[in-house]
Scaffold this motif. Structure first.
Motif, PDB file in Angstrom:
ATOM      1  N   ALA A 132       0.834  -1.208   0.000  1.00  0.00           N
ATOM      2  CA  ALA A 132       0.000   0.000   0.000  1.00  0.00           C
ATOM      3  C   ALA A 132       0.868   1.258   0.000  1.00  0.00           C
ATOM      4  O   ALA A 132       0.568   2.238  -0.702  1.00  0.00           O
ATOM      5  CB  ALA A 132      -0.937  -0.001   1.204  1.00  0.00           C
ATOM      6  N   GLU A 133       1.946   1.238   0.753  1.00  0.00           N
ATOM      7  CA  GLU A 133       2.863   2.381   0.803  1.00  0.00           C
ATOM      8  C   GLU A 133       3.536   2.587  -0.551  1.00  0.00           C
ATOM      9  O   GLU A 133       3.679   3.713  -1.020  1.00  0.00           O
ATOM     10  CB  GLU A 133       3.918   2.155   1.890  1.00  0.00           C
ATOM     11  N   LEU A 134       3.940   1.493  -1.173  1.00  0.00           N
ATOM     12  CA  LEU A 134       4.571   1.598  -2.492  1.00  0.00           C
ATOM     13  C   LEU A 134       3.603   2.163  -3.525  1.00  0.00           C
ATOM     14  O   LEU A 134       3.986   2.959  -4.371  1.00  0.00           O
ATOM     15  CB  LEU A 134       5.084   0.230  -2.944  1.00  0.00           C
ATOM     16  N   ARG A 135       2.332   1.735  -3.458  1.00  0.00           N
ATOM     17  CA  ARG A 135       1.337   2.212  -4.430  1.00  0.00           C
ATOM     18  C   ARG A 135       1.091   3.713  -4.291  1.00  0.00           C
ATOM     19  O   ARG A 135       0.787   4.384  -5.270  1.00  0.00           O
ATOM     20  CB  ARG A 135       0.031   1.449  -4.269  1.00  0.00           C
ATOM     21  N   LYS A 136       1.228   4.252  -3.069  1.00  0.00           N
ATOM     22  CA  LYS A 136       1.062   5.693  -2.866  1.00  0.00           C
ATOM     23  C   LYS A 136       2.203   6.477  -3.521  1.00  0.00           C
ATOM     24  O   LYS A 136       1.998   7.587  -3.987  1.00  0.00           O
ATOM     25  CB  LYS A 136       1.076   6.031  -1.372  1.00  0.00           C
ATOM     26  N   ARG A 137       3.388   5.894  -3.530  1.00  0.00           N
ATOM     27  CA  ARG A 137       4.585   6.634  -3.914  1.00  0.00           C
ATOM     28  C   ARG A 137       5.097   6.375  -5.321  1.00  0.00           C
ATOM     29  O   ARG A 137       5.824   7.203  -5.865  1.00  0.00           O
ATOM     30  CB  ARG A 137       5.697   6.314  -2.922  1.00  0.00           C
ATOM     31  N   PHE A 138       4.751   5.224  -5.902  1.00  0.00           N
ATOM     32  CA  PHE A 138       5.338   4.845  -7.178  1.00  0.00           C
ATOM     33  C   PHE A 138       4.266   4.397  -8.164  1.00  0.00           C
ATOM     34  O   PHE A 138       3.201   3.943  -7.762  1.00  0.00           O
ATOM     35  CB  PHE A 138       6.350   3.701  -6.990  1.00  0.00           C
ATOM     36  N   PRO A 139       4.588   4.459  -9.459  1.00  0.00           N
ATOM     37  CA  PRO A 139       3.651   3.942 -10.469  1.00  0.00           C
ATOM     38  C   PRO A 139       3.504   2.415 -10.343  1.00  0.00           C
ATOM     39  O   PRO A 139       4.344   1.742  -9.752  1.00  0.00           O
ATOM     40  CB  PRO A 139       4.307   4.312 -11.798  1.00  0.00           C
ATOM     41  N   ASP A 140       2.440   1.892 -10.946  1.00  0.00           N
ATOM     42  CA  ASP A 140       2.154   0.458 -10.859  1.00  0.00           C
ATOM     43  C   ASP A 140       3.293  -0.409 -11.384  1.00  0.00           C
ATOM     44  O   ASP A 140       3.540  -1.492 -10.861  1.00  0.00           O
ATOM     45  CB  ASP A 140       0.859   0.122 -11.612  1.00  0.00           C
ATOM     46  N   GLU A 141       4.002   0.034 -12.415  1.00  0.00           N
ATOM     47  CA  GLU A 141       5.099  -0.751 -12.975  1.00  0.00           C
ATOM     48  C   GLU A 141       6.196  -0.978 -11.937  1.00  0.00           C
ATOM     49  O   GLU A 141       6.766  -2.063 -11.838  1.00  0.00           O
ATOM     50  CB  GLU A 141       5.706  -0.068 -14.205  1.00  0.00           C
ATOM     51  N   VAL A 142       6.503   0.054 -11.158  1.00  0.00           N
ATOM     52  CA  VAL A 142       7.535  -0.054 -10.129  1.00  0.00           C
ATOM     53  C   VAL A 142       7.062  -0.991  -9.029  1.00  0.00           C
ATOM     54  O   VAL A 142       7.830  -1.835  -8.543  1.00  0.00           O
ATOM     55  CB  VAL A 142       7.896   1.335  -9.561  1.00  0.00           C
ATOM     56  N   VAL A 143       5.801  -0.887  -8.632  1.00  0.00           N
ATOM     57  CA  VAL A 143       5.256  -1.747  -7.578  1.00  0.00           C
ATOM     58  C   VAL A 143       5.304  -3.206  -8.022  1.00  0.00           C
ATOM     59  O   VAL A 143       5.693  -4.091  -7.251  1.00  0.00           O
ATOM     60  CB  VAL A 143       3.821  -1.328  -7.201  1.00  0.00           C
ATOM     61  N   LYS A 144       4.947  -3.472  -9.272  1.00  0.00           N
ATOM     62  CA  LYS A 144       4.994  -4.849  -9.784  1.00  0.00           C
ATOM     63  C   LYS A 144       6.417  -5.388  -9.788  1.00  0.00           C
ATOM     64  O   LYS A 144       6.645  -6.562  -9.513  1.00  0.00           O
ATOM     65  CB  LYS A 144       4.412  -4.920 -11.193  1.00  0.00           C
TER      66      LYS A 144
END
Length: 187
Positions: free
Chosen positions: A128-140
């Motif tokens: 959830a923290e990653l999704r707030k800060r980065f685009p979906d490609e980075v989270v994946k």
């Protein structure tokens, strides 16, 4: 470079990536000094330093080798990230990446290692923290979904059952070994 700075950099090199509680307790008193050295090394110095303190910073920056710069920020980052204090470690990684890119270049091994350590640290963040800060490609990229999740769970279950089945026999064997040794010592 003065002996004090050399000693501090030698301490940076000994900080493990995952420090134990005993190591954390040992380094706890040194961390403010290590942070201050990092601040001096990363500070922007005017072209013509006016005060003796600014001249000291310039001399310190010039006297620290590129390899030592890497260890200053890596040691501090490992100290904080190893304790799960990722928000404290993140600015240090970013500071290290900027300084290493500036001094060594984008493709230098130390710069690349620092990038990798930063990405590993980011992968520890909640999704959830990653999704707030980065685009979906980075989270994946940081949190890949396992395709065989049910296989992993089944394998873990089988390993647990095997441990439960083998453990009693292991304790019986330990007891028999102790008993045989005890009887042999009496003879």
């Amino acid at each position: 470079m003065d002996t004090f700075s050399q000693s501090l950099i030698a301490v940076f090199q000994t900080i493990p990536q995952s420090p134990t509680l005993k190591q954390i307790d040992f380094y706890r008193f040194l961390i403010p000094h290590l942070e201050e050295l990092g601040n001096y090394l990363s500070a922007t110095i005017p072209n013509s330093p006016s005060s003796s303190f600014e001249q000291f910073k310039v001399q310190l920056q010039q006297s620290v080798s590129d390899e030592e710069i890497y260890w200053v920020f890596t040691g501090l980052s490992h100290f904080f990230a190893g304790q799960g204090l990722y928000l404290s470690a993140e600015p240090l990684y970013l500071q290290a990446i900027n300084i290493l890119r500036e001094r060594l270049g984008e493709n230098h091994p130390n710069t690349q290692t620092c990038y990798q350590n930063y990405m590993i640290m980011l992968s520890q963040f909640p999704e959830a923290e990653l999704r707030k800060r980065f685009p979906d490609e980075v989270v994946k990229m940081l949190k890949p979904k396992s395709r065989n999740l049910w296989k992993q769970k089944l394998l873990g279950l089988i390993q647990g059952v095997l441990r439960l089945l083998i453990l009693p026999f292991y304790y019986v064997w330990l007891g028999l070994r102790w008993l045989v040794r005890r009887l042999l010592s009496l003879l």
